[in-house]
Design an enzyme around this catalytic site. Structure first.
Site, PDB file in Angstrom:
ATOM      1  N   GLY A 144       3.482  -3.590  -3.770  1.00  0.00           N
ATOM      2  CA  GLY A 144       3.331  -3.713  -5.213  1.00  0.00           C
ATOM      3  C   GLY A 144       3.775  -2.420  -5.879  1.00  0.00           C
ATOM      4  N   GLY A 185       0.759  -1.236   0.000  1.00  0.00           N
ATOM      5  CA  GLY A 185       0.000   0.000   0.000  1.00  0.00           C
ATOM      6  C   GLY A 185       0.792   1.289   0.000  1.00  0.00           C
ATOM      7  N   ARG A 216      -5.535   3.828 -15.527  1.00  0.00           N
ATOM      8  CA  ARG A 216      -5.704   4.486 -14.228  1.00  0.00           C
ATOM      9  C   ARG A 216      -6.453   5.813 -14.300  1.00  0.00           C
ATOM     10  NH1 ARG A 216      -1.967   6.085 -11.600  1.00  0.00           N
ATOM     11  NH2 ARG A 216      -2.789   5.659  -9.538  1.00  0.00           N
ATOM     12  N   GLU A 252       3.838  -7.015   1.567  1.00  0.00           N
ATOM     13  CA  GLU A 252       3.346  -7.285   0.205  1.00  0.00           C
ATOM     14  C   GLU A 252       3.322  -5.998  -0.615  1.00  0.00           C
ATOM     15  OE1 GLU A 252      -0.612  -8.447   1.211  1.00  0.00           O
ATOM     16  OE2 GLU A 252      -0.030 -10.305   2.202  1.00  0.00           O
ATOM     17  N   TYR A 260      -9.690   5.718 -12.023  1.00  0.00           N
ATOM     18  CA  TYR A 260      -9.588   6.391 -10.721  1.00  0.00           C
ATOM     19  C   TYR A 260      -9.367   7.892 -10.848  1.00  0.00           C
ATOM     20  CZ  TYR A 260      -7.619   1.653  -9.757  1.00  0.00           C
ATOM     21  OH  TYR A 260      -7.341   0.314  -9.702  1.00  0.00           O
ATOM     22  N   CYS A 302     -12.956   5.002 -28.540  1.00  0.00           N
ATOM     23  CA  CYS A 302     -14.264   5.650 -28.683  1.00  0.00           C
ATOM     24  C   CYS A 302     -14.998   5.685 -27.356  1.00  0.00           C
ATOM     25  CB  CYS A 302     -15.082   4.899 -29.731  1.00  0.00           C
ATOM     26  SG  CYS A 302     -14.196   4.842 -31.283  1.00  0.00           S
ATOM     27  N   GLU A 303     -14.479   6.440 -26.422  1.00  0.00           N
ATOM     28  CA  GLU A 303     -15.069   6.642 -25.096  1.00  0.00           C
ATOM     29  C   GLU A 303     -14.591   8.010 -24.622  1.00  0.00           C
ATOM     30  OE1 GLU A 303     -16.682   4.480 -22.871  1.00  0.00           O
ATOM     31  OE2 GLU A 303     -16.571   2.649 -24.065  1.00  0.00           O
TER      32      GLU A 303
END
Ligand SMILES: *Cc1c(COP(=O)(O)O)cnc(C)c1O
Length: 432
Positions: free
Chosen positions: A290, A251, A327, A288, A331, A359-360
């Site tokens: 990342g 995190g 991303r 952990e 987010y 196309c978005e």
């Protein structure tokens, strides 16, 4: 964003530097890589990954500790290989990730298996290859794991993921340690679930774990979570269940936009002081991480296709899109975007929304960026080592980008650009 030629530095990216007017990753010209390998193109620095890992290793010097790279951040084999060779274990969340660890030369015994929805088939495979620990997230999962382990005649090492109910002060989609999340076992229920785990056949309780969220940039949530986890450790051990390890999850954030997360070694100096003060310094520590190992070790090169001035907004249309860099769309995340070479003096200087060809309307990479660009120039989207390629898709039948690992002056192709034939390989026309 001003060009690196003006500022001279790329924040958060120690492995990227200017030579004259050109950006280099380690010893390699980014413009040269784009010309040779095409775009969109992910470029990772091995030195940057190892430097990020070294900060954790310094933090744990002299301790019994295991760093398990949370590979969902970037699960490309060439990236996993770097961490496997550096002695890391892996935090996996699927059977597919386990296959990747083994293919990259990782050690099964150093694998921990997290996630709320492990299937019996995934459990069986993980037990067969002998992974280190299951991070169990519910009572129902304990019962299934117990059954699968007994069928195989083995004992599954388990840790229960507890939910310390602290606010990591990050984006709601990447906050995982609050009461109303799907993750982990509620604080109040922890002791009962541990007693259940200790009573079930085929299970061996070895640890406790938590993971409170992602892109955490403050110290306080971590310190609070550690206090709450240690409270639980005390209660569990008082009930006669010994714990060998504490797994504190991942995190830790990175600098995307002037973010100032604590350094991994400084963070762990504080957390270890707390663990020691509370009498648990003899336990094995697992983490952990990342994003903090790979996020700022990677960037994505993209070519400007068109510059499209508008009444309200100017658009800079590039050849990377939300399928490569999800991303921002997912987010509203920020990535710095910088040119890799001096801009042409003829290029107009303006504020642009940097968008992809998909196309978005959600297909944007950066909003309202000051850039001096024209078609044909190459931009680097920074902080693209984590949660980009691993979340990429084929939307709009776009092949996945190629990936390079730079090691000094040496360039390794770790993923070839995906062709349309690659994409269609599993599909079948219906026979008439
Ligand atoms: C995603 C995840 C991690 C890694 O999170 P980062 O923010 O990338 O460090 C670690 N543990 C678990 C259980 C996760 O789901």
């Amino acid at each position: 964003m001003s060009s690196p030629a003006e500022t001279g530095v790329l924040p958060g990216h120690p492995f990227v530097h200017l030579r004259g007017q050109d950006l280099f990753a380690e010893e390699v010209s980014l413009a040269g890589l784009a010309a040779e390998h095409g775009t969109p193109l992910f470029v990772y620095s091995k030195a940057a990954m190892l430097a990020a890992l070294a900060a954790y290793q310094r933090g744990f010097a002299g301790r019994d500790a295991q760093i398990c790279y949370a590979m969902k951040a970037n699960s490309s084999l060439g990236v996993l290989q770097v961490f496997a060779q550096a002695g890391c274990g892996f935090d996996i969340v699927s059977g597919g990730e386990l296959d990747r660890v083994l293919a990259a030369g990782g050690t099964a015994a150093k694998v921990i298996f997290s996630g709320v929805g492990k299937t019996p088939r995934e459990m069986r495979r993980a037990l067969e290859v002998g992974i280190g620990c299951f991070n169990v997230e519910s009572e129902a999962e304990l019962h299934v794991l117990s059954r699968v382990a007994q069928e195989l005649g083995v004992s599954a090492k388990v840790s229960i993921r507890v939910n310390p109910n602290v606010d990591p002060k990050t984006h709601p989609y990447i906050s995982t340690g609050l009461k109303d999340n799907k993750f982990g076992v509620a604080h109040e229920e922890t002791l009962r679930v541990y007693q259940l785990a200790a009573s079930l056949h085929g299970l061996k309780v070895v640890g406790i774990d938590c993971h409170i969220g992602s892109q955490i940039t403050q110290l306080t949530p971590y310190l609070d979570a550690m206090d709450r986890v240690l409270d639980l450790v005390d209660a569990i051990e008082a009930a006669g269940i010994a714990l060998q390890h504490i797994d504190f999850g991942g995190g830790l954030g990175i600098d995307y936009q002037g973010d100032t997360p604590p350094a991994a070694d400084a963070l762990w100096a504080q957390l270890l002081a707390k663990i020691d003060a509370r009498g648990h310094g003899g336990k094995k520590l697992m983490i952990e991480p990342g994003r903090s190992l790979v996020g700022n070790a990677g960037l994505c090169l993209t070519e400007v296709l068109y510059v499209k001035p508008g009444e309200q907004k100017n658009f800079c249309i590039v050849d990377a899109a939300m399928n490569d860099l999800p991303r921002p769309a997912m987010y509203q995340a920020f990535h710095r975007i910088v040119p890799v070479s001096a801009p042409s003096p003829l290029a107009p200087s303006a504020r642009y929304d940097v968008v992809g060809p998909i196309c978005e309307s959600g297909d944007w990479i950066g909003r309202d960026r000051a850039l001096q660009v024209q078609g044909g120039e190459v931009l680097a989207v920074l902080s693209a080592g984590a949660y980009c390629m691993s979340m990429s898709s084929n939307y709009n039948t776009r092949g996945r980008a190629a990936e390079l690992l730079v090691d000094g002056a040496v360039v390794h192709v770790i993923r070839e650009r995906e062709s349309t034939a690659d994409q269609m390989r599993q599909e079948r026309l219906v026979r008439a």
